[in-house]
Design an enzyme around this catalytic site. Structure first.
Site, PDB file in Angstrom:
ATOM      1  N   PRO A   1       0.887  -1.201  -0.036  1.00 54.87           N
ATOM      2  CA  PRO A   1       0.023   0.066  -0.115  1.00 54.87           C
ATOM      3  C   PRO A   1       1.038   1.279   0.078  1.00 54.87           C
ATOM      4  O   PRO A   1       2.016   1.197   0.654  1.00 54.87           O
ATOM      5  CB  PRO A   1      -0.781  -0.116   1.282  1.00 54.87           C
TER       6      PRO A   1
ATOM      7  N   TYR B   1      -6.251  13.002 -13.564  1.00 49.96           N
ATOM      8  CA  TYR B   1      -6.903  11.930 -13.301  1.00 49.96           C
ATOM      9  C   TYR B   1      -8.346  12.575 -13.175  1.00 49.96           C
ATOM     10  O   TYR B   1      -9.150  11.632 -12.845  1.00 49.96           O
ATOM     11  CB  TYR B   1      -6.531  11.168 -12.202  1.00 49.96           C
TER      12      TYR B   1
ATOM     13  N   CYS C   1      -0.677  29.385 -15.288  1.00 51.53           N
ATOM     14  CA  CYS C   1      -1.240  29.786 -16.601  1.00 51.53           C
ATOM     15  C   CYS C   1      -1.530  28.676 -17.786  1.00 51.53           C
ATOM     16  O   CYS C   1      -1.225  28.384 -18.491  1.00 51.53           O
ATOM     17  CB  CYS C   1       0.005  30.604 -17.607  1.00 51.53           C
ATOM     18  N   GLU C   2      -2.556  28.079 -17.071  1.00 54.14           N
ATOM     19  CA  GLU C   2      -3.498  27.053 -17.919  1.00 54.14           C
ATOM     20  C   GLU C   2      -4.699  27.201 -17.256  1.00 54.14           C
ATOM     21  O   GLU C   2      -5.065  27.161 -16.005  1.00 54.14           O
ATOM     22  CB  GLU C   2      -2.800  25.715 -17.467  1.00 54.14           C
TER      23      GLU C   2
ATOM     24  N   ARG D   1      -3.040  15.895  -9.648  1.00 57.78           N
ATOM     25  CA  ARG D   1      -4.237  14.894  -9.952  1.00 57.78           C
ATOM     26  C   ARG D   1      -5.553  15.246 -10.503  1.00 57.78           C
ATOM     27  O   ARG D   1      -6.069  14.466 -11.169  1.00 57.78           O
ATOM     28  CB  ARG D   1      -4.405  13.986  -8.548  1.00 57.78           C
TER      29      ARG D   1
HETATM   30  C1  PLP Z   1       1.863   2.302  -7.556  1.00 58.88           C
HETATM   31  C2  PLP Z   1       2.335   0.867  -7.112  1.00 58.88           C
HETATM   32  C3  PLP Z   1       1.927   0.522  -5.677  1.00 58.88           C
HETATM   33  C4  PLP Z   1       1.315   1.453  -4.903  1.00 58.88           C
HETATM   34  O1  PLP Z   1      -0.054   1.865  -5.268  1.00 58.88           O
HETATM   35  P1  PLP Z   1      -1.327   2.646  -4.235  1.00 58.88           P
HETATM   36  O2  PLP Z   1      -2.358   2.934  -5.037  1.00 58.88           O
HETATM   37  O3  PLP Z   1      -0.408   3.815  -3.900  1.00 58.88           O
HETATM   38  O4  PLP Z   1      -1.411   1.780  -3.064  1.00 58.88           O
HETATM   39  C5  PLP Z   1       2.080  -0.684  -5.311  1.00 58.88           C
HETATM   40  N1  PLP Z   1       2.923  -1.437  -6.001  1.00 58.88           N
HETATM   41  C6  PLP Z   1       3.202  -1.438  -7.167  1.00 58.88           C
HETATM   42  C7  PLP Z   1       3.743  -2.348  -8.189  1.00 58.88           C
HETATM   43  C8  PLP Z   1       2.773   0.049  -7.709  1.00 58.88           C
HETATM   44  O5  PLP Z   1       3.053   0.230  -9.155  1.00 58.88           O
END
Ligand code: PLP
Length: 481
Positions: free
Chosen positions: A325, A372, A399-400, A368
């Protein structure tokens, strides 16, 4: 629905209509689970983090500033370790924090002391965690295109695990290990064909993305066989990561079942026993009231149970397990505090109005939203306002027109320049993805720890930026802020 934006910049004028957020309750309310555990308001209505008013942080460190609740972060780390401790004792589990979410020495040390390992995906991240004191054998090195220099450095440092992502990399790593006279500890990254998004997951053989070896095509078992029999490689295990900001535990369950199936096939067909299974990260967090994140205390034991049961059913020994995580550890611990600079009222089609509130950061400290279509929660942080809420858009100073922090928010109608706004859950992928676009320095990260303020990262100054340019010396004017 996945809200990921395909690619490229998104412009404010191209953003289509979206459902507006519900009008909030009392302006002072701090939605549970969105704000750090130590967030509350004092008698003046000022937002406090672990007892420290954000007005005080803003005075001392300037704005924008990211304020981290250190207890929140450590508690989440501890909760993960606890939730992923197998009560039956059959599965040994390691939690690796995904450093790309946010890295700084203080965070590395806190998490090391909580017993976590660290997952890094570049030579820079690797150097940072080692310099901060993370033991190399608790570091796991990811990435689909690690350079020869990065692999050499990782091996030289004694990194515990290198996650191999391609046949090219397998060759490259083996050659380097041979040169160095060591055996490289490897995990094979497998694309299980399970892809999870916020509220759903798809489990197909469709594997149209850049990471890993495909299970469906047989490439994954070929990679495992090569690693298992290579004299310069030590096969530690298999790795899978199914996505990010996931709210459905079933995505992890299906991935676990497929992964164990893969281990069973390897054992039956190739006589290869896999000692470790890493099921990645991606656990979702609560950015807004609408998000219902996973209950880790329930999900952890259930998932371990699934793995153990599936291993028994398929007749394979239970491997060591690992999870990674990132967002779920650091995301909710931190809020970004901005100062309001301008307020404009604009008419929308249909006679509605929207208040544009400009703050002193923007896409340089939070990409983000533009990248996203991410949603965030915002609150007036320096007081409680009596005014009725107005449909507002919080925008940055860049400036966007796509420089939007929060597309739609209800904020009190009397917000004025000089007020402070706080945006919740900005601990992950905000500061780590920050840029100095428009030569705006990246903001500091300040932790509240035991009631005291401490600098985790200082503000990037104009002097820092000038040092990269051989044509410039010291800034001729006082840098802001
Ligand atoms: C980005 C990533 C994570 C962590 O993802 P979270 O969404 O921040 O928990 C764990 N393992 C791998 C291989 C990743 O690319």
């Amino acid at each position: 629905m996945s809200r990921a934006h395909p690619a490229g910049p998104k412009h404010g004028d191209l953003i289509g209509p979206s459902p507006l957020p519900a009008i909030p309750g009392p302006a002072a309310e701090l939605t549970a689970g969105v704000w750090p555990v130590g967030a509350d308001r004092d008698q003046t209505g000022t937002l406090c983090i672990s007892g420290v008013p954000v007005t005080e942080v803003a005075e001392r460190f300037g704005t924008p500033v990211l304020v981290m609740d250190a207890d929140d972060l450590r508690t989440r780390a501890r909760d993960y370790v606890r939730a992923f401790t197998d009560p039956s004792g059959r599965a040994e589990v390691t939690i690796y924090y995904a450093g790309k979410a946010f890295l700084a020495a203080a965070v590395v040390r806190w998490l090391r002391d909580e017993g976590l390992g660290m997952d890094v995906c570049s030579g820079g991240e690797l150097a940072c965690v080692l310099a901060a004191g993370m033991p190399a054998n608790r570091v796991l090195f990811h990435g689909n295109n690690k350079s020869a220099a990065e692999l050499r450095t990782a091996l030289g440092a004694g990194v515990g695990r290198i996650v191999v992502d391609s046949h090219d990399e397998l060759d490259r790593l083996a050659a380097i290990a041979h040169d160095e006279g060591v055996r490289a500890p490897v995990l094979i990254r497998v694309t299980l064909g399970v892809e999870a998004h916020t509220h759903e997951f798809i489990a197909t053989a469709h594997e149209d993305q850049k990471f890993g070896f495909s299970l469906a095509s047989g490439s994954a078992s070929r990679a495992v066989r090569r690693a298992a029999h290579h004299p310069d490689l030590e096969l530690i295990g298999v790795h899978s990561h199914i996505g990010s900001q996931i709210f459905v535990a079933s995505g992890f369950e299906v991935a676990a079942q497929r992964a164990v199936g893969f281990l069973a096939d390897l054992r039956a067909m190739d006589g290869i026993e896999i000692g470790e299974l890493n099921l990645g990260g991606g656990m979702g967090i609560r950015y807004t009231e609408a998000d219902e994140p996973l209950d880790i205390a329930a999900m952890g034991p259930a998932l371990l149970q699934t793995v153990v049961a599936e291993c028994d059913r398929r007749g394979v020994p239970v491997p060591r397990l690992a999870f990674e995580p990132g967002r779920a550890i650091v995301g909710p611990s931190t809020v970004t505090v901005y100062e309001v600079g301008t307020v404009k009222r604009r008419s929308l089609d249909g006679g509605r109005k929207r208040t544009y509130i400009s703050v002193d950061g923007g896409m340089s400290d939070n990409i983000r939203t533009a990248l996203y279509d991410a949603d965030y929660t915002v609150t007036l942080a320096n007081r409680i306002a009596p005014a009725a809420p107005e449909l507002s858009r919080v925008v940055g100073k860049h400036c966007e027109s796509g420089d939007i922090v929060i597309r739609d928010a209800w904020l009190p109608g009397d917000v004025v320049p000089g007020d402070l706004l706080a945006v919740a859950a900005t601990g992950a992928y905000n500061r780590s993805m920050a840029s100095n676009y428009n030569m705006v320095g990246r903001p500091p990260v300040v932790a509240v720890d035991g009631g005291r303020l401490r600098t985790v990262l200082r503000r990037e100054t104009l002097t820092d930026m000038f040092h990269l340019d051989p044509g410039l010396t010291e800034p001729p004017i006082t840098p802001t802020p």
